[in-house]
Design a protein around this motif. Structure first.
Motif, short mmCIF file in Angstrom:
data_model
loop_
_atom_site.label_atom_id
_atom_site.label_comp_id
_atom_site.label_asym_id
_atom_site.label_seq_id
_atom_site.Cartn_x
_atom_site.Cartn_y
_atom_site.Cartn_z
N TYR A 175 11.61 4.41 -5.29
CA TYR A 175 11.55 4.15 -3.84
C TYR A 175 10.40 3.41 -3.59
O TYR A 175 10.09 2.34 -3.08
CB TYR A 175 11.65 5.44 -3.08
CG TYR A 175 11.68 5.09 -1.48
CD1 TYR A 175 12.84 4.79 -0.86
CD2 TYR A 175 10.42 5.36 -0.95
CE1 TYR A 175 12.75 4.51 0.43
CE2 TYR A 175 10.38 5.25 0.38
CZ TYR A 175 11.63 4.44 0.86
OH TYR A 175 11.56 4.22 2.47
N VAL A 209 8.11 6.03 5.50
CA VAL A 209 8.42 7.10 4.31
C VAL A 209 7.58 6.84 3.10
O VAL A 209 7.12 7.82 2.55
CB VAL A 209 9.97 6.98 4.15
CG1 VAL A 209 10.65 7.83 2.99
CG2 VAL A 209 10.87 7.16 5.49
N GLY A 210 7.58 5.72 2.71
CA GLY A 210 6.75 5.56 1.56
C GLY A 210 5.38 5.89 1.72
O GLY A 210 4.74 6.46 0.58
N LEU A 216 10.82 2.09 6.33
CA LEU A 216 10.75 2.26 4.98
C LEU A 216 9.41 2.43 4.57
O LEU A 216 8.85 3.42 3.53
CB LEU A 216 11.39 1.07 4.14
CG LEU A 216 13.00 0.93 4.57
CD1 LEU A 216 13.45 -0.49 3.70
CD2 LEU A 216 13.68 2.05 3.97
N VAL A 219 10.07 -0.30 -2.31
CA VAL A 219 9.35 -0.59 -1.00
C VAL A 219 8.18 -1.72 -1.19
O VAL A 219 8.20 -2.60 -0.31
CB VAL A 219 8.94 0.54 -0.16
CG1 VAL A 219 8.10 0.15 0.90
CG2 VAL A 219 10.01 1.61 0.26
N LEU A 230 11.87 -2.53 7.63
CA LEU A 230 10.80 -2.33 6.66
C LEU A 230 9.69 -1.17 7.10
O LEU A 230 9.06 -0.78 6.43
CB LEU A 230 9.98 -3.69 6.19
CG LEU A 230 11.05 -4.54 5.20
CD1 LEU A 230 10.45 -5.78 5.23
CD2 LEU A 230 11.24 -3.96 3.86
#
Length: 144
Positions: free
Chosen positions: A11, A48-49, A45, A15, A42
């Motif tokens: 993941y 979360v990253g 994402l 990303v 984005l």
């Protein structure tokens, strides 16, 4: 745990690639698509990253441990600390700009160029640090 590390690593690398590529090519897509709409996706994402990166880099830093004043700085100690603190800096910068945007809804913010500079730092630093973290997680899960 190894499967979670491998999934998180994939993941984070995904990303990082998506952000880096879109940051580079977005200028060419302004006439064809809503670049801002893609950044909205984005951003989530990336959030979360960054949360995953902070968690895994903190855990790695804790595993490596500290060092006494007279001890030499090892490569593992340096890598663990640098990745954790750079992830922290990128997360703070990202959250600052993202929360200001969510609160005001104003992308341009007038003649103030500082938010754009911060986004440029985030959009170049995040792919590097999340990519490195993702590769480390993948490698660790493969070696276990």
């Amino acid at each position: 745990m190894e499967a979670i590390k491998k999934l998180a690593g994939a993941y984070l690398v995904g990303v990082s690639i998506a952000v880096a590529v879109f940051f580079i090519i977005s200028i060419f897509l302004e006439q064809a698509i809503s670049v801002l709409a893609v950044w909205h996706v984005l951003d989530v994402l990336m959030l979360v990253g960054l949360a995953l990166g902070m968690g895994f880099n903190y855990a790695h830093k804790q595993r490596v441990g500290g060092r006494d004043a007279g001890d030499a700085v090892t490569r593992q100690y340096l890598e663990a600390n640098v990745t954790f603190y750079i992830t922290t800096v990128i997360t703070i910068l990202f959250l600052h700009n993202w929360l200001v945007f969510l609160a005001t809804g104003d992308v341009s913010q007038g003649d103030n160029h500082i938010p754009w500079i911060i986004w440029a730092v985030v959009d170049t630093g995040l792919p590097i640090i999340l990519g490195v973290t993702g590769c480390r997680l993948w490698r660790e899960s493969s070696n276990a």
